[in-house]
Write a protein that holds these residues in place. Structure first.
Motif, PDB file in Angstrom:
ATOM      1  N   GLN A   1      15.590 -22.664 -84.953  1.00  0.00           N
ATOM      2  CA  GLN A   1      14.521 -23.245 -84.157  1.00  0.00           C
ATOM      3  C   GLN A   1      14.142 -22.331 -82.998  1.00  0.00           C
ATOM      4  O   GLN A   1      12.967 -22.194 -82.637  1.00  0.00           O
ATOM      5  CB  GLN A   1      14.953 -24.611 -83.638  1.00  0.00           C
ATOM      6  CG  GLN A   1      13.831 -25.404 -83.002  1.00  0.00           C
ATOM      7  CD  GLN A   1      14.234 -26.847 -82.730  1.00  0.00           C
ATOM      8  OE1 GLN A   1      15.273 -27.292 -83.174  1.00  0.00           O
ATOM      9  NE2 GLN A   1      13.404 -27.546 -82.001  1.00  0.00           N
TER      10      GLN A   1
ATOM     11  N   SER B   1      12.944 -17.619 -74.817  1.00  0.00           N
ATOM     12  CA  SER B   1      13.589 -17.544 -76.129  1.00  0.00           C
ATOM     13  C   SER B   1      14.173 -16.159 -76.373  1.00  0.00           C
ATOM     14  O   SER B   1      15.236 -16.026 -76.984  1.00  0.00           O
ATOM     15  CB  SER B   1      12.585 -17.898 -77.225  1.00  0.00           C
ATOM     16  OG  SER B   1      11.443 -17.057 -77.170  1.00  0.00           O
TER      17      SER B   1
ATOM     18  N   ASP C   1      13.322 -28.471 -74.960  1.00  0.00           N
ATOM     19  CA  ASP C   1      13.507 -27.857 -76.265  1.00  0.00           C
ATOM     20  C   ASP C   1      12.442 -26.785 -76.478  1.00  0.00           C
ATOM     21  O   ASP C   1      11.246 -27.067 -76.462  1.00  0.00           O
ATOM     22  CB  ASP C   1      13.403 -28.941 -77.349  1.00  0.00           C
ATOM     23  CG  ASP C   1      13.687 -28.394 -78.726  1.00  0.00           C
ATOM     24  OD1 ASP C   1      12.868 -27.589 -79.209  1.00  0.00           O
ATOM     25  OD2 ASP C   1      14.711 -28.775 -79.316  1.00  0.00           O
ATOM     26  N   LEU C   2      12.884 -25.529 -76.689  1.00  0.00           N
ATOM     27  CA  LEU C   2      11.934 -24.419 -76.785  1.00  0.00           C
ATOM     28  C   LEU C   2      11.080 -24.497 -78.045  1.00  0.00           C
ATOM     29  O   LEU C   2       9.962 -24.001 -78.074  1.00  0.00           O
ATOM     30  CB  LEU C   2      12.683 -23.081 -76.752  1.00  0.00           C
ATOM     31  CG  LEU C   2      13.235 -22.669 -75.388  1.00  0.00           C
ATOM     32  CD1 LEU C   2      13.993 -21.366 -75.511  1.00  0.00           C
ATOM     33  CD2 LEU C   2      12.121 -22.539 -74.375  1.00  0.00           C
ATOM     34  N   GLY C   3      11.630 -25.097 -79.105  1.00  0.00           N
ATOM     35  CA  GLY C   3      10.835 -25.249 -80.319  1.00  0.00           C
ATOM     36  C   GLY C   3       9.620 -26.111 -80.083  1.00  0.00           C
ATOM     37  O   GLY C   3       8.492 -25.733 -80.395  1.00  0.00           O
TER      38      GLY C   3
ATOM     39  N   SER D   1       1.902 -17.881 -73.055  1.00  0.00           N
ATOM     40  CA  SER D   1       2.867 -17.415 -74.053  1.00  0.00           C
ATOM     41  C   SER D   1       3.998 -16.584 -73.455  1.00  0.00           C
ATOM     42  O   SER D   1       5.099 -16.531 -74.013  1.00  0.00           O
ATOM     43  CB  SER D   1       2.146 -16.595 -75.127  1.00  0.00           C
ATOM     44  OG  SER D   1       1.502 -15.478 -74.555  1.00  0.00           O
TER      45      SER D   1
ATOM     46  N   ALA E   1      10.532 -20.511 -82.121  1.00  0.00           N
ATOM     47  CA  ALA E   1       9.858 -20.534 -80.819  1.00  0.00           C
ATOM     48  C   ALA E   1       9.471 -19.130 -80.376  1.00  0.00           C
ATOM     49  O   ALA E   1       8.393 -18.906 -79.814  1.00  0.00           O
ATOM     50  CB  ALA E   1      10.760 -21.182 -79.772  1.00  0.00           C
TER      51      ALA E   1
ATOM     52  N   LEU F   1       7.349 -18.469 -72.756  1.00  0.00           N
ATOM     53  CA  LEU F   1       8.011 -18.854 -73.999  1.00  0.00           C
ATOM     54  C   LEU F   1       8.727 -17.669 -74.626  1.00  0.00           C
ATOM     55  O   LEU F   1       9.883 -17.778 -75.056  1.00  0.00           O
ATOM     56  CB  LEU F   1       6.984 -19.438 -74.973  1.00  0.00           C
ATOM     57  CG  LEU F   1       7.519 -19.883 -76.340  1.00  0.00           C
ATOM     58  CD1 LEU F   1       8.541 -21.006 -76.175  1.00  0.00           C
ATOM     59  CD2 LEU F   1       6.374 -20.327 -77.225  1.00  0.00           C
TER      60      LEU F   1
ATOM     61  N   ALA G   1       7.689 -23.928 -86.653  1.00  0.00           N
ATOM     62  CA  ALA G   1       8.521 -24.866 -85.894  1.00  0.00           C
ATOM     63  C   ALA G   1       9.073 -25.961 -86.793  1.00  0.00           C
ATOM     64  O   ALA G   1      10.230 -26.377 -86.647  1.00  0.00           O
ATOM     65  CB  ALA G   1       7.700 -25.477 -84.753  1.00  0.00           C
TER      66      ALA G   1
ATOM     67  N   GLY H   1       7.099 -24.592 -77.468  1.00  0.00           N
ATOM     68  CA  GLY H   1       6.104 -23.679 -78.018  1.00  0.00           C
ATOM     69  C   GLY H   1       4.913 -24.421 -78.587  1.00  0.00           C
ATOM     70  O   GLY H   1       3.759 -24.032 -78.388  1.00  0.00           O
TER      71      GLY H   1
ATOM     72  N   ASN I   1       6.549 -17.975 -82.369  1.00  0.00           N
ATOM     73  CA  ASN I   1       5.400 -18.740 -81.900  1.00  0.00           C
ATOM     74  C   ASN I   1       4.777 -18.060 -80.678  1.00  0.00           C
ATOM     75  O   ASN I   1       3.557 -17.899 -80.570  1.00  0.00           O
ATOM     76  CB  ASN I   1       5.852 -20.154 -81.550  1.00  0.00           C
ATOM     77  CG  ASN I   1       4.819 -21.195 -81.899  1.00  0.00           C
ATOM     78  OD1 ASN I   1       3.671 -20.882 -82.170  1.00  0.00           O
ATOM     79  ND2 ASN I   1       5.221 -22.444 -81.888  1.00  0.00           N
TER      80      ASN I   1
ATOM     81  N   THR J   1      12.964 -26.514 -87.557  1.00  0.00           N
ATOM     82  CA  THR J   1      13.586 -27.798 -87.246  1.00  0.00           C
ATOM     83  C   THR J   1      14.358 -28.331 -88.440  1.00  0.00           C
ATOM     84  O   THR J   1      15.479 -28.839 -88.304  1.00  0.00           O
ATOM     85  CB  THR J   1      12.512 -28.815 -86.825  1.00  0.00           C
ATOM     86  OG1 THR J   1      11.849 -28.341 -85.655  1.00  0.00           O
ATOM     87  CG2 THR J   1      13.138 -30.165 -86.525  1.00  0.00           C
TER      88      THR J   1
END
Length: 366
Positions: free
Chosen positions: A76, A239, A178-180, A232, A80, A235, A52, A183, A83, A56
């Motif tokens: 990013q 994504s 924000d998915l980043g 999980s 995710a 997510l 992550a 996660g 992740n 970023t």
């Protein structure tokens, strides 16, 4: 003053690494599967947090790598996704180990030490969650779907170019968190729940005297595995849909096609595509069948088409004009002149069709 995302991630990485070393050592010493499972979860956290952080940093670059074009903005999002995949793999692994421990029960030594590590882990996760909490979820998207306040006031006018368009009453779905960071937050929250399970199981083993008390440890590990799997899946799903270039949330291609074909001079729309580049940016392309060979007429149509797509939250568009009854050379001239304008747009100047200054951050070539 709020800390930057990268700074928060670096703090979380330092906390997680320090605790992982301590927890894995105590887990092997006491033969606690729950503690070892939680420690490996922390190890997976470290990998996810580093991914992550790198994603970023890449997404903040002003100039995209030549080989990635504007796809670098998905760095990013890709972080995710991985992740979430790491979490799924870890959940399956811990689940299988806990089932094995049910079959071959093993005693947990020094449950009080396990209890202490669980309490320390819970405290660190609360601190981590405080660092990750943010109120700003990214660019604001109009919830009304209208073009602007001024244009909306004119919709009662029967001559308004957008009076019959469906985007007037459409509602855009917010892009969400924000998915980043989501996660990373899922990691931290699931860790905190895992710590509660470790605390409970170690307390049972410590205080009870029944031989069956040792089943509390694999039970806790099984609970951790299920929590990881359940946390999980959303997510990976969210994504993954964006990576598969799904249609923007709350947007119907039928509605877009309907509105674009209402534009004066447009005979029909085909090869219409709209997809999400990232959580906050959407693109579209279309073939526009027109009856005029005039570039100024097409640019007028393109401006209205762009306004419609703007109302749907789409701010970067590629249009290919196709002429009815016109020669192939005439159609080629229009495409070449429009393409030249698009080339200038890619360099950030001379764009003939754009949403305006307030949308520059959402435009892929701005």
């Amino acid at each position: 003053m709020a800390l930057e995302k990268s700074t928060r991630l670096m703090i979380i990485i330092a906390i997680s690494f320090s605790f992982f070393v301590g927890e894995i050592s105590v887990g092997f010493y006491t033969h606690s599967l729950a503690l070892v499972a939680d420690a490996f979860h922390y190890m997976n956290d470290l990998v996810g947090f580093i991914v992550a952080l790198v994603a970023t940093q890449i997404s903040k670059r002003e100039n995209s790598p030549k080989e990635l074009s504007f796809g670098w903005q998905r760095a990013q999002l890709l972080g995710a996704f991985f992740n979430g995949v790491f979490l799924l793999a870890l959940g399956v692994s811990i689940f299988l180990q806990s089932v094995e421990r049910f079959i071959s029960l093993q005693k947990v030594e020094n449950p009080m030490l396990v209890l202490i590590m669980g309490c320390v882990g819970l405290t660190l996760n609360i601190i981590s969650a405080a660092f990750l909490h943010e109120h700003d979820h990214g660019p604001k998207v109009s919830s009304t779907g209208t073009i602007s306040d001024d244009s909306n006031m004119e919709l009662s006018d029967t001559n308004h170019p957008h009076k019959d368009h469906r985007h007037i009453n459409s509602t855009q779905t917010p892009p969400g968190r924000d998915l980043g960071l989501l996660g990373v937050m899922i990691h931290v929250i699931s860790d905190a729940i895992n710590n509660l399970g470790v605390i409970l199981s170690s307390a049972i083993i410590w205080k009870l005297r029944s031989p069956s008390r040792y089943y509390a440890d694999p039970s806790c590990a099984l609970f951790i595995a299920l929590m990881i799997l359940l946390s999980s899946l959303p997510l990976v799903s969210s994504s993954g849909r964006i990576l598969l270039e799904s249609v923007p949330l709350g947007v119907s291609l039928d509605d877009i096609k309907h509105d674009l074909e209402k534009v004066s001079g447009v005979l029909s729309i085909h090869e219409l595509h709209a997809w999400r580049l990232s959580q906050h940016k959407a693109l579209a392309s279309a073939h526009v069948l027109v009856g005029s060979e005039s570039l100024s007429d097409f640019m007028r149509m393109a401006g209205e088409i762009n306004e419609c797509l703007h109302a749907y939250g789409i701010h970067s568009t590629t249009l290919q004009p196709e002429l009815v009854g016109g020669s192939a050379s005439a159609s080629k001239r229009v495409r070449e002149r429009v393409g030249a304008g698009a080339g200038r747009r890619g360099r950030g100047r001379g764009c003939r069709v754009n949403c305006g200054m307030e949308c520059e951050e959402l435009s892929c070539c701005g």
